[in-house]
Each structure stands twice: as structure tokens, then as C-alpha cells.
Design a protein around this motif. Structure first.
Motif, mmCIF file in Angstrom:
data_model
loop_
_atom_site.group_PDB
_atom_site.id
_atom_site.type_symbol
_atom_site.label_atom_id
_atom_site.label_comp_id
_atom_site.label_asym_id
_atom_site.label_seq_id
_atom_site.Cartn_x
_atom_site.Cartn_y
_atom_site.Cartn_z
ATOM 1 N N PHE A 81 0.813 -1.269 -0.070
ATOM 2 C CA PHE A 81 0.000 -0.068 -0.062
ATOM 3 C C PHE A 81 1.018 1.306 -0.015
ATOM 4 C CE2 PHE A 81 -1.829 -2.961 3.132
ATOM 5 C CZ PHE A 81 -2.732 -3.491 2.427
ATOM 6 N N TYR A 82 2.078 1.032 0.435
ATOM 7 C CA TYR A 82 2.879 2.308 0.698
ATOM 8 C C TYR A 82 2.951 3.158 -0.462
ATOM 9 C CZ TYR A 82 7.093 5.037 2.322
ATOM 10 O OH TYR A 82 7.974 6.142 2.382
ATOM 11 N N LEU A 84 1.568 2.866 -3.337
ATOM 12 C CA LEU A 84 0.160 3.210 -4.252
ATOM 13 C C LEU A 84 -0.783 3.946 -3.473
ATOM 14 C CD1 LEU A 84 -1.679 2.041 -6.408
ATOM 15 C CD2 LEU A 84 -2.363 0.299 -4.825
ATOM 16 N N SER A 85 -0.917 4.164 -1.923
ATOM 17 C CA SER A 85 -2.033 4.976 -1.391
ATOM 18 C C SER A 85 -1.268 5.871 -0.311
ATOM 19 C CB SER A 85 -2.950 4.004 -0.554
ATOM 20 O OG SER A 85 -3.510 3.079 -1.474
ATOM 21 N N ILE A 86 -0.136 5.631 0.195
ATOM 22 C CA ILE A 86 0.382 6.444 1.320
ATOM 23 C C ILE A 86 1.049 7.709 0.849
ATOM 24 C CG2 ILE A 86 1.460 6.451 3.387
ATOM 25 C CD1 ILE A 86 -0.961 4.725 3.433
ATOM 26 N N ASP A 88 1.511 9.524 -1.960
ATOM 27 C CA ASP A 88 0.958 10.949 -2.560
ATOM 28 C C ASP A 88 0.047 11.522 -1.771
ATOM 29 O OD1 ASP A 88 2.445 10.360 -4.959
ATOM 30 O OD2 ASP A 88 0.868 9.311 -6.106
ATOM 31 N N ALA A 89 -0.510 10.732 -0.814
ATOM 32 C CA ALA A 89 -1.617 11.165 0.140
ATOM 33 C C ALA A 89 -0.871 12.165 1.251
ATOM 34 C CB ALA A 89 -2.486 10.175 0.920
ATOM 35 N N SER A 240 -9.533 1.039 4.768
ATOM 36 C CA SER A 240 -8.422 0.601 3.915
ATOM 37 C C SER A 240 -7.230 1.748 3.796
ATOM 38 C CB SER A 240 -8.753 -0.043 2.872
ATOM 39 O OG SER A 240 -9.304 0.910 1.865
ATOM 40 N N ALA A 241 -6.088 1.639 3.073
ATOM 41 C CA ALA A 241 -4.985 2.556 2.726
ATOM 42 C C ALA A 241 -5.726 3.550 1.839
ATOM 43 C CB ALA A 241 -3.946 1.693 2.341
ATOM 44 N N MET A 242 -6.750 2.957 1.077
ATOM 45 C CA MET A 242 -7.324 4.056 -0.048
ATOM 46 C C MET A 242 -7.970 5.186 0.696
ATOM 47 S SD MET A 242 -8.706 1.162 -2.802
ATOM 48 C CE MET A 242 -9.735 2.552 -3.705
ATOM 49 N N ASP A 245 -6.232 9.077 2.010
ATOM 50 C CA ASP A 245 -6.174 10.672 1.539
ATOM 51 C C ASP A 245 -7.046 11.425 1.864
ATOM 52 O OD1 ASP A 245 -5.154 12.668 -0.363
ATOM 53 O OD2 ASP A 245 -6.772 12.218 -1.734
#
Length: 292
Positions: A81-82, A84-86, A88-89, A240-242, A245
Motif C-alpha cells: 500500500f505504501y 500506491l496509497s500512502i 502521494d496522500a 483501507s489505505a485507500m 487521502d
């Protein structure tokens, strides 16, 4: 009691003894969509302390310089997840903070690491996070202690610690109560995002430090919840990590929508239970620490 009634009480009560001390609290005021509330007026605010209406002498937007320590989980359990989702957020969050904000960036994989020292240059965050390869266990609790002590309360400034972490198995050198007590001495506000991923099947939830220094979901819940609650911060728990953000967007709005309220009180009160009400529908008020 309704908010209008509280406001009326605050205006009408004339205590026999004039409070001999002024105290200031910082509050975050957000609307029902999580955005900052602007243009708040003194007549819209009521302060109750230990059930007693207090006279509000001053209300002003929080414009003191903001210094933030951002702690990001970079442990092996959240590797997928790092990036992919963390990453940029977190960068988008830093770009939304009030102008002039200085931040330091910490990661937690294997050991606490200061990836970026205090700066106002948001452009440094992305490359620093991308250079980190997720590895090892989550040393979140140790990072909270180190980052908050590195931050420290600075005269004339406001400080915050923002945490983004999953639930993967971690390790610590501290008892979880020690972490909370030491961290609260060094920062005004704690804002936390704990996404519910990273915990592997069979990982112990623990709930207290074991002899091997392992910590898990129950320890993270205790520490992050206690820090947010006791500092008047926010705690976001996306599934979830999604959801990181959006959670950080709410935290950015709360930091950007802060006010300082000064009210009259009595000196030497052992316990102070302060409640702030705002006469606007749908708003959320989070109360930070008070300062004499």
C-alpha cells in the motif's frame, strides 16, 4: 442543554467573584463535510468549565506559525500500500497546510528515521518517502516518542504530530502508557490516521507490551486514541489505505480551521473539564490543550 441556552447562560451569568486568571484554548472547528469554518464570531461561542459558564474575552483565528511532525508507517506489512496509497496522500496533505508551515517527516520501518528535517519545502517530501523501501516491523510507538521530543513545545508557536499507520506487527522499547505521557509533554495536538490493513492472519492483537517488546493493533488503538482524545485532536480510522487521502484532508482542514479562545477562570483548579459549543448547525468542535 441546547447551544442557544448555553450561549444565553454564558452571557447572563455574573459570578460574584471575577475570575482572576485568563486561559486560552485552541479549538478546531469544521463543518459537516469536514471543511474549515471561517468567520466565527464571539457571540456564536460558549465556554463551559466544570459545568460553569465562563466569560469569553477574546476569539481569534489561530495564526501562530505551525510546526508539524509527520510520522508515516513504512514497515514491511504495508509494503503493497505504501507507494500506491500512502506517499502521494501525505504529499498532498503537506501541500494543504497553512502557508509558512514547517514540517519534519519520520518513517517507522525497522527503526524510527527522520527522513526530512524541519522545512517549509513540500517538494522534499515525495522523493524522501519514495527513497524509503518498506521493511521490518512497525516502530510507531518509538517514533512517536522521538518525533514529539524532537518537536517540543516552542514559545509563540503551535505544534502538531500527525500519524499515518497501518496495523502490522511492531516493536517498541516503551510501555504504551509511557508513550502517551511523554508525547503529550511535547506537542499541542495529535492527529492520527490508522487504516485497518497490514495485520497478518495470526498476528497477536496483544494489548500490552510483551516480554519481546511486540505491539499490535490493540496497542496502536490505545496510544493513538489516547493522544487524539487528550490533546483535542482527531482520530480517523479508514477501513483501507485507500481512505488515507480523505482522512488527511479532514485533518488538514482541522489544522487550517483553528481558533484561539481566551476566557476568564479561577486559578488553582485541580481539574478543568472544558466544553466549547458553537451555535452553527452541523459543526464539529475539537478542543486542544489550554494555556494560562
Amino acid at each position: 442543554m441546547t447551544i442557544p441556552a448555553l450561549l444565553s447562560l454564558a452571557l447572563q451569568v455574573a459570578p460574584a467573584t471575577i475570575p482572576a486568571e485568563a486561559r486560552t484554548v485552541t479549538v478546531s472547528v469544521t463543518d459537516e463535510k469536514g471543511g474549515p469554518v471561517t468567520g466565527l464570531r464571539p457571540e456564536e461561542v460558549a465556554v463551559m468549565e466544570n459545568g460553569v459558564a465562563r466569560d469569553v474575552s477574546r476569539l481569534e483565528p489561530e495564526t501562530r506559525p505551525l510546526t508539524v511532525a509527520v510520522i508515516v508507517d513504512s514497515s514491511e506489512p504495508i509494503a503493497s500500500f505504501y507507494r500506491l496509497s500512502i506517499v502521494d496522500a501525505v504529499v498532498r496533505f503537506l501541500g494543504r497546510l497553512p502557508e509558512g508551515t514547517r514540517y519534519a517527516l519520520w518513517t517507522t520501518g525497522d527503526r524510527p528515521t527522520k527522513a526530512v528535517d524541519f522545512t517549509d519545502d513540500v517538494a522534499r517530501a515525495g522523493p524522501a518517502l519514495k527513497r524509503m523501501f518498506p521493511r521490518g516491523g512497525n516502530t510507531l510507538l518509538d517514533a512517536i516518542v522521538e518525533a514529539s521530543e524532537d518537536l517540543k513545545l516552542r514559545e509563540g508557536q503551535r505544534t502538531a504530530v500527525v500519524v499515518v499507520s497501518g496495523n502490522g506487527l511492531g516493536f517498541t522499547n516503551y510501555d504504551r502508557n509511557q508513550v502517551v505521557d511523554r508525547a503529550l509533554k511535547n506537542a499541542h495536538t495529535f492527529m492520527t490516521v490508522s487504516f485497518q490493513e497490514g495485520e497478518a492472519p495470526g498476528d497477536p492483537a496483544l494489548g500490552q507490551n510483551d516480554q519481546m517488546g511486540r505491539v499490535g493493533r490493540a496497542d496502536y488503538d490505545f496510544v493513538l486514541g489516547s493522544l487524539a482524545d487528550r490533546s483535542g485532536g482527531l482520530r480517523e480510522v479508514p477501513l483501507s489505505a485507500m481512505g488515507v487521502d480523505r482522512a488527511l484532508e479532514k485533518i488538514g482542514a482541522a489544522l487550517g480551521g483553528q481558533y484561539r479562545i481566551t476566557y476568564g477562570t479561577l486559578p488553582d483548579l485541580k481539574d478543568r473539564k472544558v466544553e466549547v459549543k458553537v451555535a452553527r448547525p452541523g459543526v464539529k468542535v475539537s478542543l486542544g490543550g489550554s494555556r494560562p
